[in-house]
Design a protein around this motif. Structure first.
Motif, PDB file in Angstrom:
ATOM      1  N   PHE A 157       0.677  -1.235  -0.207  1.00 32.35           N
ATOM      2  CA  PHE A 157      -0.085   0.027  -0.140  1.00 32.35           C
ATOM      3  C   PHE A 157       0.653   1.175  -0.084  1.00 32.35           C
ATOM      4  O   PHE A 157       0.801   2.095  -1.010  1.00 32.35           O
ATOM      5  CB  PHE A 157      -0.751  -0.001   1.184  1.00 32.35           C
ATOM      6  N   PRO A 158       1.710   1.423   0.960  1.00 30.83           N
ATOM      7  CA  PRO A 158       2.612   2.814   0.843  1.00 30.83           C
ATOM      8  C   PRO A 158       3.468   2.935  -0.366  1.00 30.83           C
ATOM      9  O   PRO A 158       3.883   4.096  -0.694  1.00 30.83           O
ATOM     10  CB  PRO A 158       3.298   2.642   2.168  1.00 30.83           C
ATOM     11  N   ALA A 159       3.789   2.088  -1.045  1.00 31.21           N
ATOM     12  CA  ALA A 159       4.428   2.220  -2.561  1.00 31.21           C
ATOM     13  C   ALA A 159       3.818   2.276  -3.585  1.00 31.21           C
ATOM     14  O   ALA A 159       4.233   2.605  -4.515  1.00 31.21           O
ATOM     15  CB  ALA A 159       5.427   1.116  -2.311  1.00 31.21           C
ATOM     16  N   GLU A 160       2.488   2.163  -3.556  1.00 29.84           N
ATOM     17  CA  GLU A 160       1.475   2.078  -4.599  1.00 29.84           C
ATOM     18  C   GLU A 160       0.704   3.235  -4.713  1.00 29.84           C
ATOM     19  O   GLU A 160      -0.511   3.736  -4.540  1.00 29.84           O
ATOM     20  CB  GLU A 160       0.570   1.012  -4.482  1.00 29.84           C
ATOM     21  N   PHE A 161       1.362   4.519  -4.964  1.00 30.90           N
ATOM     22  CA  PHE A 161       0.786   5.922  -4.902  1.00 30.90           C
ATOM     23  C   PHE A 161       1.032   6.863  -5.974  1.00 30.90           C
ATOM     24  O   PHE A 161       2.209   6.546  -6.715  1.00 30.90           O
ATOM     25  CB  PHE A 161       1.091   6.605  -3.533  1.00 30.90           C
ATOM     26  N   ALA A 162       0.282   7.949  -6.239  1.00 28.49           N
ATOM     27  CA  ALA A 162       0.671   8.739  -7.017  1.00 28.49           C
ATOM     28  C   ALA A 162       0.224  10.353  -6.690  1.00 28.49           C
ATOM     29  O   ALA A 162      -0.640  10.098  -5.512  1.00 28.49           O
ATOM     30  CB  ALA A 162      -0.113   8.740  -8.516  1.00 28.49           C
ATOM     31  N   LEU A 163       0.691  11.349  -6.972  1.00 23.86           N
ATOM     32  CA  LEU A 163       0.374  12.620  -6.382  1.00 23.86           C
ATOM     33  C   LEU A 163      -0.562  13.155  -7.115  1.00 23.86           C
ATOM     34  O   LEU A 163      -0.291  13.469  -8.216  1.00 23.86           O
ATOM     35  CB  LEU A 163       1.776  13.265  -6.062  1.00 23.86           C
ATOM     36  N   HIS A 164      -1.893  13.448  -6.705  1.00 23.06           N
ATOM     37  CA  HIS A 164      -3.004  13.741  -7.486  1.00 23.06           C
ATOM     38  C   HIS A 164      -3.101  15.476  -7.651  1.00 23.06           C
ATOM     39  O   HIS A 164      -3.097  16.047  -8.924  1.00 23.06           O
ATOM     40  CB  HIS A 164      -4.243  13.328  -6.882  1.00 23.06           C
ATOM     41  N   HIS A 165      -3.392  16.098  -6.644  1.00 21.39           N
ATOM     42  CA  HIS A 165      -3.457  17.631  -6.761  1.00 21.39           C
ATOM     43  C   HIS A 165      -3.136  18.389  -5.491  1.00 21.39           C
ATOM     44  O   HIS A 165      -2.949  17.585  -4.302  1.00 21.39           O
ATOM     45  CB  HIS A 165      -5.017  18.041  -7.131  1.00 21.39           C
ATOM     46  N   LEU A 166      -3.145  19.846  -5.418  1.00 21.81           N
ATOM     47  CA  LEU A 166      -2.834  20.499  -4.166  1.00 21.81           C
ATOM     48  C   LEU A 166      -4.354  21.238  -3.770  1.00 21.81           C
ATOM     49  O   LEU A 166      -5.187  21.444  -4.642  1.00 21.81           O
ATOM     50  CB  LEU A 166      -2.119  21.410  -4.415  1.00 21.81           C
ATOM     51  N   GLU A 167      -4.564  20.980  -2.502  1.00 20.43           N
ATOM     52  CA  GLU A 167      -5.894  21.562  -1.944  1.00 20.43           C
ATOM     53  C   GLU A 167      -5.776  22.138  -0.612  1.00 20.43           C
ATOM     54  O   GLU A 167      -5.243  21.138   0.358  1.00 20.43           O
ATOM     55  CB  GLU A 167      -6.823  20.316  -1.974  1.00 20.43           C
ATOM     56  N   GLY A 168      -5.695  23.507  -0.394  1.00 22.08           N
ATOM     57  CA  GLY A 168      -5.665  24.016   0.826  1.00 22.08           C
ATOM     58  C   GLY A 168      -4.369  23.795   1.762  1.00 22.08           C
ATOM     59  O   GLY A 168      -4.480  23.554   2.777  1.00 22.08           O
TER      60      GLY A 168
END
Length: 278
Positions: free
Chosen positions: A197-208
């Motif tokens: 789980f911790p390695a299966e990620f992408a950075l999507h958007h910025l918010e607040g």
């Protein structure tokens, strides 16, 4: 007449050669610089080179080639693998962190082919083309912030309740506790599980002032093979990552997952392997 035909043929040769070279040329889907690396996504590969010296530090094709080499044993007459295919898409590029969607198909000799899809992330600054370095979200964000965000997600909470887990000491411990638990989103006929789980990620958007992180959860039952869902949480980024996130969010250097479809549409890069003839 013969001499005229020869002259026409000689005139056509350069044009045919040019057409052939164009047909074999790589088609670029996206290219940009981020974190001191030149990243290129073409219809043949996703690569990264150090901007300072041009050295290749990452190749999605090389990763797939290495995995296929481990599977294929030309000396084994009982080998059952008939086909192996890897399809990749670039999801986000932030600083030296690249995230990909990786879909794998294998006709491994069973009753049905097997398929799985997941996110994978790598740190270009810590790996080489021969030995890519997997990135984990906890390399970027403090563990306590990741745990707090995950514990607030409905699907993660569903899994924690099923596993009778009240709290976890770390994201790695959470993954270990939940990897044998399936979750089912409302209205979905399929169930899904927690992989790395911790390695299966992408950075999507910025918010607040926070960054949205998307994690992939792969299928649990074989009838849903190849499918996956996303879990999204908001976490505060460390100060060192803020400039890279801002640059990626504005598409000045890299990009975030929110812009992936605008950049590439439905385009993907596929590597296909079949055993060599004996």
């Amino acid at each position: 007449m013969l001499a005229k035909m020869i002259r026409i043929s000689l005139l056509l040769l350069p044009l045919l050669s040019l057409a052939a070279s164009r047909s074999t040329a790589q088609r670029t889907i996206w290219r940009g610089r981020s974190g001191g690396f030149d990243v290129a996504w073409t219809d043949r590969d996703i690569t990264a080179r150090r901007a300072s010296d041009g050295a290749l530090v990452f190749s999605a094709r090389r990763i797939a080639d290495a995995e296929w080499a481990e599977m294929e044993d030309v000396s084994d007459e009982e080998a059952t693998v008939k086909e192996y295919e890897r399809t990749v898409r670039l999801l986000s590029v932030v600083g030296s962190i690249v995230s990909l969607e990786e879909a794998t198909y294998c006709d491994c000799g069973g009753v049905h082919p097997i398929m799985w899809t997941r996110f994978v992330a790598y740190d270009l600054a810590r790996g080489t083309a021969a030995h890519p370095h997997p990135a984990r979200i906890t390399d970027l964000v403090p563990e306590r912030e990741v745990l707090r965000a995950l514990a607030g997600d409905a699907l993660v909470r569903q899994a924690m309740d099923s596993a009778h887990v009240r709290a976890s000491a770390s994201p790695a411990a959470m993954t270990e506790a939940l990897k044998r638990v399936e979750v089912q989103p409302p209205g979905d006929e399929c169930t899904y599980g927690f992989g790395e789980f911790p390695a299966e990620f992408a950075l999507h958007h910025l918010e607040g002032g926070r960054v949205a992180v998307r994690f992939s959860l792969g299928h649990w039952v074989e009838i849903c093979r190849g499918r996956y869902i996303q879990v999204g949480v908001l976490v505060p980024p460390p100060a060192r990552l803020v400039p890279d996130l801002s640059a990626a969010g504005a598409r000045r250097a890299g990009f975030l997952m929110k812009d992936q479809r605008a950049i590439a549409g439905d385009r993907k890069t596929t590597f296909n392997y079949t055993p060599r003839r004996r």
